[in-house]
Design a protein around this motif. Sequence first.
Motif, PDB file in Angstrom:
ATOM      1  N   GLN A 112       0.552  -1.356  -0.012  1.00  0.00           N
ATOM      2  CA  GLN A 112       0.235  -0.081   0.074  1.00  0.00           C
ATOM      3  C   GLN A 112       0.905   1.337   0.062  1.00  0.00           C
ATOM      4  O   GLN A 112       0.341   2.505   0.042  1.00  0.00           O
ATOM      5  CB  GLN A 112      -0.850   0.082   1.257  1.00  0.00           C
ATOM      6  N   ASN A 113       2.175   1.172  -0.207  1.00  0.00           N
ATOM      7  CA  ASN A 113       3.055   2.381  -0.172  1.00  0.00           C
ATOM      8  C   ASN A 113       3.305   2.859  -1.784  1.00  0.00           C
ATOM      9  O   ASN A 113       4.098   2.183  -2.276  1.00  0.00           O
ATOM     10  CB  ASN A 113       4.237   1.870   0.632  1.00  0.00           C
ATOM     11  N   TRP A 114       2.624   4.063  -1.653  1.00  0.00           N
ATOM     12  CA  TRP A 114       2.853   4.560  -3.297  1.00  0.00           C
ATOM     13  C   TRP A 114       4.302   4.870  -3.498  1.00  0.00           C
ATOM     14  O   TRP A 114       4.616   4.928  -4.505  1.00  0.00           O
ATOM     15  CB  TRP A 114       1.856   5.954  -3.344  1.00  0.00           C
ATOM     16  N   ARG A 115       5.096   5.154  -2.358  1.00  0.00           N
ATOM     17  CA  ARG A 115       6.525   5.710  -2.656  1.00  0.00           C
ATOM     18  C   ARG A 115       7.288   4.406  -3.151  1.00  0.00           C
ATOM     19  O   ARG A 115       8.064   4.303  -4.098  1.00  0.00           O
ATOM     20  CB  ARG A 115       6.998   6.193  -1.356  1.00  0.00           C
ATOM     21  N   ALA A 116       6.819   3.222  -2.588  1.00  0.00           N
ATOM     22  CA  ALA A 116       7.521   2.025  -3.089  1.00  0.00           C
ATOM     23  C   ALA A 116       7.213   1.783  -4.572  1.00  0.00           C
ATOM     24  O   ALA A 116       8.127   1.119  -5.274  1.00  0.00           O
ATOM     25  CB  ALA A 116       7.209   0.792  -1.939  1.00  0.00           C
ATOM     26  N   TRP A 117       5.953   1.734  -4.927  1.00  0.00           N
ATOM     27  CA  TRP A 117       5.494   1.514  -6.337  1.00  0.00           C
ATOM     28  C   TRP A 117       6.029   2.495  -7.362  1.00  0.00           C
ATOM     29  O   TRP A 117       6.442   2.124  -8.255  1.00  0.00           O
ATOM     30  CB  TRP A 117       3.789   1.781  -6.266  1.00  0.00           C
ATOM     31  N   TYR A 118       6.203   3.901  -6.927  1.00  0.00           N
ATOM     32  CA  TYR A 118       7.014   4.674  -7.849  1.00  0.00           C
ATOM     33  C   TYR A 118       8.283   4.512  -8.022  1.00  0.00           C
ATOM     34  O   TYR A 118       8.644   4.435  -9.135  1.00  0.00           O
ATOM     35  CB  TYR A 118       6.866   6.231  -6.995  1.00  0.00           C
ATOM     36  N   LYS A 119       9.026   3.893  -7.004  1.00  0.00           N
ATOM     37  CA  LYS A 119      10.361   3.585  -7.160  1.00  0.00           C
ATOM     38  C   LYS A 119      10.511   2.241  -8.198  1.00  0.00           C
ATOM     39  O   LYS A 119      11.328   2.058  -8.893  1.00  0.00           O
ATOM     40  CB  LYS A 119      11.127   3.252  -5.747  1.00  0.00           C
ATOM     41  N   LEU A 120       9.388   1.234  -7.813  1.00  0.00           N
ATOM     42  CA  LEU A 120       9.228   0.037  -8.613  1.00  0.00           C
ATOM     43  C   LEU A 120       8.997   0.580 -10.450  1.00  0.00           C
ATOM     44  O   LEU A 120       9.750   0.031 -11.235  1.00  0.00           O
ATOM     45  CB  LEU A 120       8.266  -0.889  -8.275  1.00  0.00           C
ATOM     46  N   ALA A 121       8.364   1.471 -10.425  1.00  0.00           N
ATOM     47  CA  ALA A 121       7.856   1.971 -11.836  1.00  0.00           C
ATOM     48  C   ALA A 121       9.246   2.636 -12.334  1.00  0.00           C
ATOM     49  O   ALA A 121       9.520   2.210 -13.523  1.00  0.00           O
ATOM     50  CB  ALA A 121       6.915   3.038 -11.870  1.00  0.00           C
ATOM     51  N   TYR A 122      10.065   3.164 -11.656  1.00  0.00           N
ATOM     52  CA  TYR A 122      11.150   3.742 -12.052  1.00  0.00           C
ATOM     53  C   TYR A 122      12.168   2.656 -12.323  1.00  0.00           C
ATOM     54  O   TYR A 122      13.036   2.904 -13.624  1.00  0.00           O
ATOM     55  CB  TYR A 122      11.832   4.681 -11.003  1.00  0.00           C
ATOM     56  N   ALA A 123      12.279   1.595 -11.783  1.00  0.00           N
ATOM     57  CA  ALA A 123      13.093   0.485 -11.644  1.00  0.00           C
ATOM     58  C   ALA A 123      12.609  -0.054 -13.255  1.00  0.00           C
ATOM     59  O   ALA A 123      13.640  -0.660 -13.824  1.00  0.00           O
ATOM     60  CB  ALA A 123      12.931  -0.384 -10.659  1.00  0.00           C
ATOM     61  N   TYR A 124      11.408  -0.465 -13.412  1.00  0.00           N
ATOM     62  CA  TYR A 124      10.812  -0.771 -14.719  1.00  0.00           C
ATOM     63  C   TYR A 124      11.378  -0.106 -16.030  1.00  0.00           C
ATOM     64  O   TYR A 124      12.039  -0.438 -16.777  1.00  0.00           O
ATOM     65  CB  TYR A 124       9.344  -0.875 -14.826  1.00  0.00           C
ATOM     66  N   ARG A 132       5.260  -1.850 -18.573  1.00  0.00           N
ATOM     67  CA  ARG A 132       5.101  -2.187 -17.122  1.00  0.00           C
ATOM     68  C   ARG A 132       5.416  -0.768 -16.305  1.00  0.00           C
ATOM     69  O   ARG A 132       4.681  -0.711 -15.175  1.00  0.00           O
ATOM     70  CB  ARG A 132       5.928  -3.198 -16.894  1.00  0.00           C
ATOM     71  N   ALA A 133       6.406   0.021 -16.591  1.00  0.00           N
ATOM     72  CA  ALA A 133       6.410   1.447 -15.785  1.00  0.00           C
ATOM     73  C   ALA A 133       5.336   2.432 -15.767  1.00  0.00           C
ATOM     74  O   ALA A 133       5.136   2.751 -14.740  1.00  0.00           O
ATOM     75  CB  ALA A 133       7.824   1.822 -16.596  1.00  0.00           C
ATOM     76  N   ARG A 134       4.598   2.138 -16.980  1.00  0.00           N
ATOM     77  CA  ARG A 134       3.446   3.032 -16.923  1.00  0.00           C
ATOM     78  C   ARG A 134       2.427   2.198 -16.138  1.00  0.00           C
ATOM     79  O   ARG A 134       1.495   3.044 -15.239  1.00  0.00           O
ATOM     80  CB  ARG A 134       2.914   3.094 -18.281  1.00  0.00           C
ATOM     81  N   GLU A 135       2.361   0.980 -16.248  1.00  0.00           N
ATOM     82  CA  GLU A 135       1.260   0.461 -15.450  1.00  0.00           C
ATOM     83  C   GLU A 135       1.376   0.368 -13.714  1.00  0.00           C
ATOM     84  O   GLU A 135       0.585   0.748 -13.148  1.00  0.00           O
ATOM     85  CB  GLU A 135       1.204  -1.070 -15.517  1.00  0.00           C
ATOM     86  N   THR A 136       2.695   0.532 -13.374  1.00  0.00           N
ATOM     87  CA  THR A 136       3.158   0.527 -11.961  1.00  0.00           C
ATOM     88  C   THR A 136       2.948   1.835 -11.720  1.00  0.00           C
ATOM     89  O   THR A 136       2.566   2.064 -10.420  1.00  0.00           O
ATOM     90  CB  THR A 136       4.496   0.030 -11.922  1.00  0.00           C
ATOM     91  N   MET A 137       3.490   2.911 -12.329  1.00  0.00           N
ATOM     92  CA  MET A 137       3.121   4.364 -12.062  1.00  0.00           C
ATOM     93  C   MET A 137       1.501   4.568 -11.647  1.00  0.00           C
ATOM     94  O   MET A 137       1.229   5.301 -10.969  1.00  0.00           O
ATOM     95  CB  MET A 137       3.959   5.222 -12.947  1.00  0.00           C
ATOM     96  N   LYS A 138       0.816   3.893 -12.757  1.00  0.00           N
ATOM     97  CA  LYS A 138      -0.616   4.175 -12.523  1.00  0.00           C
ATOM     98  C   LYS A 138      -1.058   3.842 -10.923  1.00  0.00           C
ATOM     99  O   LYS A 138      -1.877   4.483 -10.375  1.00  0.00           O
ATOM    100  CB  LYS A 138      -1.415   3.423 -13.549  1.00  0.00           C
ATOM    101  N   LYS A 139      -0.574   2.700 -10.534  1.00  0.00           N
ATOM    102  CA  LYS A 139      -0.780   2.207  -9.356  1.00  0.00           C
ATOM    103  C   LYS A 139      -0.280   3.139  -8.088  1.00  0.00           C
ATOM    104  O   LYS A 139      -0.882   3.330  -7.013  1.00  0.00           O
ATOM    105  CB  LYS A 139      -0.151   0.771  -8.977  1.00  0.00           C
ATOM    106  N   ALA A 140       1.021   3.708  -8.286  1.00  0.00           N
ATOM    107  CA  ALA A 140       1.503   4.642  -7.468  1.00  0.00           C
ATOM    108  C   ALA A 140       0.689   5.626  -7.222  1.00  0.00           C
ATOM    109  O   ALA A 140       0.331   6.167  -6.199  1.00  0.00           O
ATOM    110  CB  ALA A 140       2.941   5.016  -7.944  1.00  0.00           C
ATOM    111  N   LEU A 141      -0.012   6.355  -8.531  1.00  0.00           N
ATOM    112  CA  LEU A 141      -0.884   7.416  -8.288  1.00  0.00           C
ATOM    113  C   LEU A 141      -1.984   7.053  -7.833  1.00  0.00           C
ATOM    114  O   LEU A 141      -2.741   7.753  -6.922  1.00  0.00           O
ATOM    115  CB  LEU A 141      -0.909   8.006  -9.844  1.00  0.00           C
TER     116      LEU A 141
END
Length: 148
Positions: A112-124, A132-141
């Motif tokens: 549930q941590n948007w910061r972790a999802w943002y960093k994962l999107a950056y990693a993708y 996958r980066a776009r999909e993951t960033m949507k989850k962070a948003l």
Amino acid sequence: MKARNVALLMTAALVVYLFLLADRAFALFASGTGVGIALGIGVLLLPILGVWIVVVTWRNGLQIQRLSRRLDSEGELPDVSDLPRRPSGRVDRDAADAWFDQRRAEVQADQQNWRAWYKLAYAYDIAGDRRRARETMKKALELEAADH
């Protein structure tokens, strides 16, 4: 030139193109023939779709920029400047994979941590998987919006 300025310039060029395309649609309407009107409707759909895509793209970009600024103010913005790079400037594949594994572990530890999802999107993104980066960033948003 900053990426934002390039995006503004490209958007302006696209708006001019969409305007000219809409003008052609109205010229087809003015022909008064059934075929001209049908083609005019088809051609007019393109600028309408184009405007929608531009608005959605800019909105997403501004939301991501807001998250970036928030992470930066908290001192948590991802930093990959120390990762080894290829001659092309891209992050070395093995280093990107290792950095990605760390970010994925952070998400698994706190879903549930948007910061972790943002960093994962950056990693993708640095691994070259833009979809996958776009999909993951949507989850962070989504998570950040729910956090308010």
